[in-house]
Every structure is written in C-alpha cells, then in structure tokens.
Scaffold this motif. Structure first.
Motif, PDB file in Angstrom:
ATOM      1  N   VAL A 134       1.310  -1.239  -0.022  1.00 48.25           N
ATOM      2  CA  VAL A 134      -0.088  -0.392   0.243  1.00 48.25           C
ATOM      3  C   VAL A 134       0.820   1.518   0.432  1.00 48.25           C
ATOM      4  O   VAL A 134       0.511   2.296  -0.257  1.00 48.25           O
ATOM      5  N   VAL A 135       2.003   1.198   0.686  1.00 51.92           N
ATOM      6  CA  VAL A 135       2.841   1.936   0.874  1.00 51.92           C
ATOM      7  C   VAL A 135       3.537   2.913  -0.477  1.00 51.92           C
ATOM      8  O   VAL A 135       3.388   3.690  -0.913  1.00 51.92           O
ATOM      9  N   LEU A 136       4.538   1.607  -1.668  1.00 52.97           N
ATOM     10  CA  LEU A 136       4.263   1.941  -2.421  1.00 52.97           C
ATOM     11  C   LEU A 136       3.366   2.138  -3.455  1.00 52.97           C
ATOM     12  O   LEU A 136       4.052   2.608  -4.548  1.00 52.97           O
ATOM     13  N   ALA A 137       2.713   2.047  -3.862  1.00 59.49           N
ATOM     14  CA  ALA A 137       1.492   1.864  -4.601  1.00 59.49           C
ATOM     15  C   ALA A 137       1.309   3.873  -4.376  1.00 59.49           C
ATOM     16  O   ALA A 137       1.491   4.462  -5.364  1.00 59.49           O
ATOM     17  N   GLY A 147       5.607  14.153  -9.376  1.00 59.43           N
ATOM     18  CA  GLY A 147       7.319  15.277  -9.517  1.00 59.43           C
ATOM     19  C   GLY A 147       8.071  15.609  -8.589  1.00 59.43           C
ATOM     20  O   GLY A 147       9.202  15.782  -8.961  1.00 59.43           O
ATOM     21  N   LYS A 148       8.509  15.259  -7.062  1.00 61.18           N
ATOM     22  CA  LYS A 148       8.184  15.457  -6.374  1.00 61.18           C
ATOM     23  C   LYS A 148       9.470  14.098  -4.762  1.00 61.18           C
ATOM     24  O   LYS A 148       8.337  12.978  -5.324  1.00 61.18           O
ATOM     25  N   LEU A 149       9.868  14.203  -4.603  1.00 60.06           N
ATOM     26  CA  LEU A 149      10.752  12.873  -3.656  1.00 60.06           C
ATOM     27  C   LEU A 149       9.603  13.320  -2.615  1.00 60.06           C
ATOM     28  O   LEU A 149       9.290  13.420  -1.501  1.00 60.06           O
ATOM     29  N   ILE A 150       8.135  12.466  -2.648  1.00 61.80           N
ATOM     30  CA  ILE A 150       6.885  12.607  -1.595  1.00 61.80           C
ATOM     31  C   ILE A 150       6.593  12.129  -0.897  1.00 61.80           C
ATOM     32  O   ILE A 150       7.098  12.558   0.325  1.00 61.80           O
ATOM     33  N   PHE A 151       7.890  11.335  -0.881  1.00 63.20           N
ATOM     34  CA  PHE A 151       7.799   9.885   0.478  1.00 63.20           C
ATOM     35  C   PHE A 151       8.720  10.631   1.822  1.00 63.20           C
ATOM     36  O   PHE A 151       9.235  10.270   2.615  1.00 63.20           O
ATOM     37  N   GLN A 152       9.863  11.151   0.922  1.00 64.47           N
ATOM     38  CA  GLN A 152      11.204  11.405   1.666  1.00 64.47           C
ATOM     39  C   GLN A 152      10.686  12.389   3.127  1.00 64.47           C
ATOM     40  O   GLN A 152      11.365  12.398   3.917  1.00 64.47           O
ATOM     41  N   ALA A 199       9.307  -3.937  -0.537  1.00 65.16           N
ATOM     42  CA  ALA A 199       8.219  -4.017  -1.057  1.00 65.16           C
ATOM     43  C   ALA A 199       9.281  -4.715  -2.507  1.00 65.16           C
ATOM     44  O   ALA A 199       8.113  -6.027  -2.799  1.00 65.16           O
ATOM     45  N   VAL A 200       9.235  -3.541  -2.605  1.00 62.02           N
ATOM     46  CA  VAL A 200       9.518  -4.527  -5.304  1.00 62.02           C
ATOM     47  C   VAL A 200      10.715  -5.438  -4.773  1.00 62.02           C
ATOM     48  O   VAL A 200      10.546  -6.347  -5.476  1.00 62.02           O
ATOM     49  N   LEU A 201      11.330  -5.569  -3.726  1.00 62.45           N
ATOM     50  CA  LEU A 201      12.307  -6.058  -4.104  1.00 62.45           C
ATOM     51  C   LEU A 201      11.589  -7.816  -3.486  1.00 62.45           C
ATOM     52  O   LEU A 201      12.208  -8.845  -3.742  1.00 62.45           O
ATOM     53  N   GLY A 202      10.790  -7.806  -2.716  1.00 57.31           N
ATOM     54  CA  GLY A 202      10.255  -9.361  -1.980  1.00 57.31           C
ATOM     55  C   GLY A 202       9.883  -9.511  -3.237  1.00 57.31           C
ATOM     56  O   GLY A 202       9.453 -10.848  -3.032  1.00 57.31           O
TER      57      GLY A 202
END
Ligand code: SF4
Ligand code: SF4
Length: 277
Positions: A134-137, A147-152, A199-202
């Motif tokens: 969910v976080v990844l999505a 277009g910004k690093l929203i997770f930062q 999540a991606v690597l999993g």
C-alpha cells in the motif's frame, strides 16, 4: 557457516559507516569543508529506490524526478540483477536502515529474550506485511503525479542520515521515532510493514533463480530455523522459501548454532538440485 554470519555483520557495519560518511561529507561540502572525492555524492545519489520512483518520469517524459541522479538508476539495475539471482540481498546485507533496526533489536532481545519478535501471531502478522505494498503504491502514484520525492518527508532512513541538516519534516522524525520504538519489540518493523523498496525487492523472491530450499528427507523438524528468522517465516514447513518477506540474510542456514543438520537448508538453483540427486 558461522563465517557467513560474521561476514554479513562486517559488510553491514562497513556500508552503514560509508553511507554515514557520504551524508556528513555532503553537508560539509555544501559549507565548503568536505572532501572533494565525495563532493558530488548525496544520500539521493546512492539510493537505488530513487531509480524506482523516477521510472515513470524517465520513460514517459525523459526526465528525472527532482533530486534524483542517474546513479540511482544504475544502482537500481545492479540491485535488481542480484535480486533475480538471490532475492533481496540488498535488504539483508546492504541497506543501512535494516542494519540500524537490527542494532536496536539487540536491545529488544536483551529485554524480552525469547518473547522478542513473537508478540504478533503469524496468522495475523502475515497479512499486516502487505501494508508495505500500500505504501509502495502511494509513493509511486504521488511521485508520478507531483514529480517530487513525496516519501522524503516520511522516510525514516532519510531522517536518520540527514537529521542535522534542517531539511527534515516533523513527520520524518515521528516515523523514525516510531521505528526505533517498535524495533524494541519487533525485528525490522519498517522492513516488514512499511518499506516500499523492500516491497519491490520482495517480489523477486517469487521467481528468483537461486531460492532457499529445505531438504525434507534429512530435516528433523526442530524448528530452530523458524526461531532465528528475523522475518518470522515458517522455514521448517516450507520445501522452498518463496515468501515475499525473505531478505536473503542467510541466518537460517547457519549450521553453527541454528540448523543442526548440515546442508538441510541451502540456497540452490533447481539445476543444482537435479545434479546432486
Ligand atoms: S528465511 Fe532464512 S534467509 Fe530468509 S529471511 Fe528468514 S532467516 Fe533470512
Ligand atoms: S533447523 Fe534444520 S533440521 Fe531444524 S527444522 Fe529447520 S531445516 Fe529442519
């Protein structure tokens, strides 16, 4: 082999110190005091997840998301290539934030002994682990749209290595504080429940070429591998561990103190397995 465990600890320590040095040096360079060798490297430049969040912009618009460097894309390709072969080695051996959580976890192990990392029953916990998708999505969608690093602003990894810069939002400090607190009860809580890169690597665990295999014919079902797994995976009942949460840490294959039967657990490709039959 115990040797494997020791090598992992050293690799983790060296990489943690390297990332810390890069971060501190980048700050010093900006004030004219850093070492030139590192001068172009920022935390963003050495983060392979930057390559993932910029994919939409790179393929669609031919540009990078603000602050992301081409080096992130190169690192992403390197990490993905190793994951195709051996799964999320990056999580178990390289990520300094995984290492940091393991270090905090050592205090939790001292406090709670065998209860540590066993507070949430696996039958519920296994579903909570999907929260990281969910976080990844959310991260991918919001980064693509803005277009910004929203997770930062929420990233505890970024906060840990930049807390002195004045660039950190209050939400970053709250997230880092929560992760530190939870790490006293649960091993690697951020990796388990929230890390979008984990999540991606999993996903690579589902089709990696060299998975973790358990030899059912010699296994004595002692469950030592289950107890040592930082991700609480049911290794002793799996023939092949394909769980999206395995971090390829090799802890369960440690024959000196974990699995009492040599070669019961091993990372092997199907081709190797055919050859030794
Ligand atoms: S299954 Fe083994 S390699 Fe995978 S996370 Fe658990 S201990 Fe590490
Ligand atoms: S530690 Fe080894 S022998 Fe014990 S259950 Fe796990 S694989 Fe089987």
């Amino acid at each position: 082999m115990k040797k494997k465990k020791t090598i992992r600890k050293w690799v983790q320590l060296v990489l943690f110190l390297l990332i810390a040095a890069i971060s501190v040096n980048h700050t010093l360079v900006e004030s004219g005091k850093g070492v030139t060798f590192f001068s172009t490297a920022s935390l963003h430049a050495v983060c392979p997840f930057g390559g993932v969040v910029t994919i939409y912009h790179l393929l669609g618009l031919g540009t990078f998301v603000k602050k992301i460097h081409p080096s992130s894309v190169v690192l992403m390709i390197v990490v993905f290539s190793s994951a195709i072969l051996l799964g999320p080695l990056f999580c178990g051996w390289i990520c300094p934030f995984g290492t940091f959580q393991e270090w905090i976890g050592k205090i939790g192990k001292k406090l709670f002994k065998k209860k540590y990392n066993r507070f949430i029953p696996y039958k519920y916990d296994r579903y909570l682990r999907f929260l990281r998708y969910v976080v990844l999505a959310w991260v991918l969608y919001m980064t693509a749209v803005t277009g910004k690093l929203i997770f930062q602003d929420y990233d505890p990894y970024f906060t840990l290595f930049q807390f002195w810069t004045g660039e950190i939002a209050i939400s970053g400090f709250i997230t880092l504080g929560l992760v530190i607190l939870l790490s006293l009860f649960v091993e690697r809580p951020f990796c388990k429940y929230a890390c979008p890169y984990g999540a991606v690597l999993g996903i690579f665990n589902l089709f990696r070429i060299i998975p973790l295999r358990r030899n059912e014919t010699i296994c004595i079902n002692c469950k030592a591998c289950d107890r040592v797994c930082p991700m609480n995976l049911p290794v002793s009942t799996s023939r092949i561990v394909r769980d999206h949460q395995c971090i390829s840490c090799y802890e369960c294959t440690d024959t000196d103190g974990v699995c009492p039967v040599e070669n019961t657990l091993a990372f092997q490709s199907s081709r190797y397995k055919e050859a030794v039959k």
